[in-house]
Design a protein around this motif. Structure first.
Motif, PDB file in Angstrom:
ATOM      1  N   GLN A 182      -4.874  -4.312   5.717  1.00  0.00           N
ATOM      2  CA  GLN A 182      -4.966  -4.214   4.255  1.00  0.00           C
ATOM      3  C   GLN A 182      -3.833  -3.356   3.691  1.00  0.00           C
ATOM      4  OE1 GLN A 182      -8.939  -2.658   4.000  1.00  0.00           O
ATOM      5  NE2 GLN A 182      -9.887  -4.694   3.895  1.00  0.00           N
ATOM      6  N   ARG A 220      -0.956  -4.631   1.069  1.00  0.00           N
ATOM      7  CA  ARG A 220      -0.628  -3.964  -0.197  1.00  0.00           C
ATOM      8  C   ARG A 220       0.868  -3.620  -0.261  1.00  0.00           C
ATOM      9  NH1 ARG A 220       0.628  -3.245  -4.307  1.00  0.00           N
ATOM     10  NH2 ARG A 220      -0.129  -1.845  -5.953  1.00  0.00           N
ATOM     11  N   GLU A 274       3.623  -5.104  -2.996  1.00  0.00           N
ATOM     12  CA  GLU A 274       4.472  -4.216  -3.786  1.00  0.00           C
ATOM     13  C   GLU A 274       5.948  -4.506  -3.525  1.00  0.00           C
ATOM     14  OE1 GLU A 274       5.636  -1.340  -6.445  1.00  0.00           O
ATOM     15  OE2 GLU A 274       3.623  -2.185  -6.106  1.00  0.00           O
TER      16      GLU A 274
END
Length: 337
Positions: free
Chosen positions: A36, A40, A44
């Motif tokens: 996870q 992320r 980004e």
């Protein structure tokens, strides 16, 4: 008052099983957490894709923020691994609970999806530790099996999608025996190599591959008043047959085949049950000439094999050379057809 002592053993087994499950569950949750985080970071990173150095800047920034609070597990290198983990396995439900983060760290460094699929399947099937997984990768297990089989067959056997129907699908050539601790430059006898194999039997079984079990050492045969001794006898439950290994610390000669063939014939006639498949013989030798091996054996041979043993793991350059040589050989054989 008499108490059945088995109750203690049963309770201990329950405790150990629960602890093992708890450890695996925690490790799987940790693996999902890293996935996870990688997801992320990747999301980004895509927002700043117009900047060529944004990814490197981002991982350093995240590490600088997290490492002081959470420790070295969130260093820049680890943050980059999380990102690589997500990019290699972008679908969360394709992750395996049987694999921990330490094993995934090894697998994501592999350079092809087929190779990753193979080592994942073999790790789960054989319950390899991280050390065992690393050893199999360093010994080029995938490439060695590809030298004598096609990619789809190797993957199918690894995934248990098919049982091996031919001994060459699981017998390796060469076999890497660096764990024996013997040195190429040292002089040693066949009995020394045999003893080293017995001493490191667990590692030897791991190198031999799936389904092998040890049966006997120096198996004595009585034939019309004469005595013979087979170096090593194994059984393979996947092939459902005995596997005889004769050790030669010298170069392969065609005379060696005759002795091995006699042992195979003996087992087929006096040891093999009706439901079992023909016995397999492996001549484990220090060196061999493939052309001499081919001429020494019948064209339809499926039971006698010659395999070199190596006392050191191959370098990347040696492996590339061997794979290229095998590919060239196959291409030449196809042209002759």
């Amino acid at each position: 008052m008499l108490i059945n002592q088995s109750v203690i053993a049963d309770i201990q087994a329950i405790i150990h099983d629960a602890k093992d499950k708890a450890i695996r569950l925690v490790d799987h949750e940790r693996t999902l957490m890293y996935w996870q985080i990688g997801q992320r970071i990747f999301e980004e990173e895509q927002q700043g894709k117009d900047r060529a150095d944004y990814g490197n800047y981002l991982t350093k920034f995240i590490a600088d923020q997290l490492e002081p609070e959470y420790g070295s597990g969130f260093s820049k290198r680890q943050i980059e691994l999380f990102r690589q983990f997500y990019r290699t396995f972008p679908i969360a439900n394709t992750l395996y609970s049987q694999l921990g983060w330490s094993q995934y760290k090894v697998i994501i460094r592999l350079d092809s999806q087929d190779k990753r699929d193979f080592y994942i399947a073999e790790t789960i099937k054989n319950n390899w530790t991280v050390r065992q997984l690393e050893r199999q990768i360093h010994s080029s297990l995938w490439e060695r099996l590809l030298m004598s089989n096609d990619k789809n067959s190797v993957l199918a056997v690894a995934r248990n999608e098919k049982q091996p129907s031919d001994a060459k699908e699981i017998i390796k050539d060469p076999m890497y025996l660096e764990f024996l601790g013997l040195h190429r430059e040292a002089s040693y006898y066949e009995k020394d190599l045999e003893q080293a194999i017995i001493t490191h039997l667990h590692d030897f079984l791991l190198e031999m591959g799936n389904g092998f079990a040890f049966v006997a050492r120096q198996k004595r045969l009585h034939i019309e008043g004469d005595e013979f001794f087979i170096d090593l006898v194994f059984y393979n439950r996947l092939l459902q047959c005995f596997v005889i290994i004769e050790i030669k610390t010298t170069k392969f000669t065609h005379q060696d085949i005759g002795q091995l063939q006699m042992y195979v014939n003996y087992y087929d006639r006096y040891e093999k049950k009706d439901f079992e498949n023909p016995t397999i013989g492996i001549l484990l030798c220090a060196e061999k000439n493939n052309a001499v091996v081919k001429i020494s054996l019948p064209e339809d041979n499926k039971t006698i094999f010659a395999s070199e043993y190596k006392l050191y793991l191959p370098t990347e350059q040696q492996l590339i050379a061997e794979v290229k040589k095998e590919i060239d050989k196959r291409d030449n054989d196809q042209e002759k057809l």
